[in-house]
Design an enzyme around this catalytic site. Structure first.
Site, PDB file in Angstrom:
ATOM      1  CG  ASP A   7      22.434   7.051  17.821  1.00 27.19           C
ATOM      2  OD1 ASP A   7      23.640   7.019  18.338  1.00 27.19           O
ATOM      3  OD2 ASP A   7      21.851   6.432  16.985  1.00 27.19           O
ATOM      4  CB  THR A  22      25.804   8.550  13.273  1.00 24.41           C
ATOM      5  OG1 THR A  22      25.236   8.837  14.566  1.00 24.41           O
ATOM      6  CG2 THR A  22      26.039   7.139  13.267  1.00 24.41           C
ATOM      7  CB  THR A  23      25.595  13.407  15.184  1.00 26.50           C
ATOM      8  OG1 THR A  23      24.624  12.814  15.586  1.00 26.50           O
ATOM      9  CG2 THR A  23      25.216  14.789  14.575  1.00 26.50           C
ATOM     10  CG  ASP A  74      26.491   4.471  19.621  1.00 24.66           C
ATOM     11  OD1 ASP A  74      26.333   3.618  18.910  1.00 24.66           O
ATOM     12  OD2 ASP A  74      25.909   5.791  19.671  1.00 24.66           O
TER      13      ASP A  74
END
Length: 521
Positions: A64, A97-98, A388
Site C-alpha cells: 500500500d 496512492t501509489t 481501500d
C-alpha cells in the site's frame, strides 16, 4: 555616481544554508523521483511488497503506497510533498496512492528534461495545468455508461484488493462482503463510519464474515454473566459503577465494629442499587465506558445482566448508532426511552481471546466486517486492503461512476492530451506532451511489474486503444496480455483517477516553482 565599491550584503545568519537556482531545482526533483521510485514496484496486481522494519524491530509488510510512504522516515522537504500526495489521495478517495506518487515522480522526471532544454519552469507549470485539465476531460469521457449493480461494484472492490495480500482465491468473497456492507448502510448518504472492521487471527481469510451490528474485543465484566442474550434491551452508560466519593477532603473516625459494619453495609447497599436500577428498567445488556466495581459486576451477574466495562468512546458511539440507545451520564434518570435493543448479543471464544457480537439493533444499518487471517501480518494487510475496497465502492457510488482499470484510462488520457497538444501554441505544447509521456509511465510500469516487455506493451496498448477505443493490461497467471479491462472485470472509480491527476500535478508544479531553498538553523 558613487565611487565607493559595492560590498556584498549578508541578510542571513552564517549558520543558515541556502541552495539556489538550478541546484535547488535538481535537488528537489531528485528527491521527488526517489520517493516515487520507492513505491513503483508495488503498482498493479503483480506488484511486489515492501518490508518496513522499525527501530524497535516491529515489521510491516505491505504494498500500500500510503502506508509505505507514511512509515518511511523521509526528511527532504520536496520528498515530503510527494508523501503528502499519497496522504491526500488516501483521505479523499481511499485508493490510488501509489498511482498518484508514481505520476508525481514522472511529472518531475519529464520536467527535468524540459529544464535541461532551457524551458522556463513557469511555462512547464502552465503546460502541466492545461494538460491536467485535458486529463480530467478524458476521464469524464471514459466514464462507463453502465448501472452500478452489485456485480460492477464487486468488480471495483476486487480490482482494488487484488495484489494486496487478500489472495486471488478469496478476493471475490471479500468483495461480496464489502459491497454487502456498503449496500446495507447506504441511504440518502453513505456514512463511512457506519462500516467497521474487526480483525481476529487464527483462521483462513475465507472465514471473514459480514456482521449486522458491532463486534467488540471486550470480555464480560464478570465470568458468571450470561454468554448470550436474545432480543435484549441495551443501556450505554458513561459513568463509573463504583462507590461515590466526596469531593471534600474529610476523615471519618470509626470506633466500633458496629460502625464498621454499618459503613460496609451502606457501601454495599449503594452498589446493589445500581444493579436493581438496571434490573427494574428492564436492561439486559449494559455497555459502560468506565470501570464497573467487582461487587456491582457480581450483582449484575446475579440479575442475569450481561455487562461490559471500559468500552471506548468510539465503540460506544457505534453501539449507540447500531442499537438506538442513548448515552447516559447517570442511572438516576434512567427511562425506557433511553434504552436501545438488539436481536442478539453473543460471546465467542477464539483461542485465548473472546469477541462479543452485538447484532440486529434498532438501527440495523450498521455493519462490521469480521476479518480472519492466519497471522498478524496477514491481518494487517487485509485490513488495509478492505478499507481501500470500502472507500472505492463508496467513491464509485457517490463520486462520479467508474472507468476502465488495468491502465486503460491512463492510455486514454495520454492519447487525449497528445491529440489536443497540437492545438496549443508556443513552448507550452512541449510541457503538455511531456505530461502525456508521464502518464504513459503508469501502464508501462504495470507491464513491467506483470512481467511483460514495457515498450512492446505500450505500443500494443496504443494500437489497441486507437482501433477499439479501450485497452488495458490484463493479468493472466504469472504474466499479462493486452485486452479489454472492462470485459475482464477490472474497473476503477473515476474519482480515484481524477484525484490522482489533480494531487500529482499540484505537487509536481509546486516543487518546480521552487528555485531557492533556505535551511534555517
Amino acid at each position: 555616481m558613487s565611487s565607493r565599491g559595492q560590498q556584498p550584503l549578508f541578510i542571513l545568519s552564517e549558520n543558515n544554508e541556502r541552495t539556489k537556482g538550478q541546484a535547488a531545482q535538481d535537488s528537489n526533483i531528485r528527491a521527488g523521483k526517489a520517493v516515487a521510485n520507492a513505491v513503483r514496484t508495488t503498482l498493479g496486481p503483480k506488484g511486489m511488497d515492501k518490508m518496513l522494519v522499525g527501530s524497535s524491530g516491529d515489521v510491516t509488510i505491505t504494498n500500500d503506497g500510503a502506508t509505505i510512504l507514511n512509515t518511511m522516515d523521509i526528511e527532504h522537504p520536496a520528498a515530503q510533498m510527494i508523501v503528502e500526495v499519497s496522504q491526500t489521495q488516501e483521505v479523499e478517495v481511499g485508493d490510488g496512492t501509489t498511482t498518484a506518487a508514481v505520476l508525481a515522480g514522472e511529472l518531475l522526471s519529464e520536467a527535468e528534461e524540459l529544464l535541461d532544454s532551457d524551458l522556463h519552469p513557469t511555462v512547464i507549470v502552465e503546460g502541466y495545468h492545461e494538460a491536467a485539465r485535458l486529463a480530467q476531460e478524458a476521464i469524464d469521457e471514459g466514464v462507463l455508461d453502465i448501472d452500478l449493480d452489485d456485480d460492477i461494484l464487486e468488480a471495483v472492490a476486487e480490482s482494488s484488493m487484488t495484489g494486496k495480500g487478500t489472495g486471488d482465491v478469496n478476493a471475490d468473497v471479500l468483495a461480496r462482503h464489502v459491497v454487502g456492507a456498503v449496500r446495507q448502510v447506504a441511504g440518502d448518504r453513505i456514512e463511512r463510519e457506519d462500516i467497521r472492521i474487526h480483525t481476529q487471527t487464527g483462521a483462513a481469510t475465507s472465514a471473514t464474515e459480514l456482521v449486522d451490528g458491532v463486534v467488540l474485543s471486550e470480555e464480560p465484566a464478570n465470568a458468571n454473566m450470561p454468554r448470550s442474550v436474545e432480543n435484549g434491551s441495551v443501556a450505554i452508560l458513561e459513568a463509573e459503577l463504583d462507590v461515590r466519593t466526596s469531593e471534600a477532603n474529610a476523615e471519618y473516625n470509626i470506633s466500633s465494629v458496629d460502625q464498621l459494619n454499618d459503613a460496609v453495609e451502606a457501601e454495599d447497599s449503594e452498589l446493589r442499587r445500581y444493579a436493581e436500577t438496571l434490573t427494574e428498567a428492564g436492561v439486559d445488556v449494559l455497555f459502560c465506558t468506565k470501570d464497573i466495581d467487582d461487587r456491582v459486576a457480581g450483582y449484575l451477574a446475579d440479575a442475569g445482566i450481561l455487562a461490559f466495562e471500559n468500552v471506548s468512546s468510539e465503540k460506544s458511539t457505534a453501539l449507540a448508532k447500531a442499537t438506538g440507545a442513548k448515552h447516559l451520564g447517570t442511572l438516576s434518570d434512567l427511562e425506557a426511552s433511553d434504552l436501545g435493543s438488539v436481536d442478539s448479543v453473543s460471546i465467542e471464544s477464539y483461542g485465548d481471546e473472546e469477541a462479543a457480537f452485538v447484532e440486529g439493533g434498532t438501527d440495523s444499518n450498521y455493519v462490521t466486517l469480521f476479518v480472519r487471517g492466519s497471522t498478524d501480518h496477514v491481518i494487517d494487510e487485509l485490513e488495509r486492503a478492505l478499507n481501500d475496497a470500502i472507500d472505492v465502492v463508496i467513491a464509485a457510488l457517490d463520486k462520479g461512476g467508474v472507468v476502465a482499470g488495468a491502465g486503460g484510462t491512463e492510455v486514454a488520457i495520454s492519447a487525449y492530451v497528445r491529440d489536443h497538444a497540437a492545438s496549443v501554441e508556443g513552448r507550452k505544447q512541449l510541457a503538455i506532451e511531456a505530461f502525456a509521456t508521464a502518464v504513459d509511465a503508469l501502464p508501462r510500469t504495470l507491464a513491467e511489474n506483470t512481467g511483460m516487455d514495457a515498450i512492446d506493451a505500450l505500443v500494443d496498448l496504443r494500437g489497441r486503444h486507437d482501433s477499439e477505443g479501450i485497452a488495458g493490461i490484463v493479468s493472466t497467471g504469472r504474466s499479462g496480455e493486452i485486452g479489454d479491462p472492462v470485459e475482464a472485470g477490472i474497473i476503477d472509480p473515476a474519482a480515484v483517477k481524477r484525484e490522482a491527476v489533480k494531487s500529482a500535478t499540484e505537487a509536481a508544479t509546486m516543487i518546480l516553482r521552487i528555485d531557492d531553498v533556505i535551511t534555517l538553523e
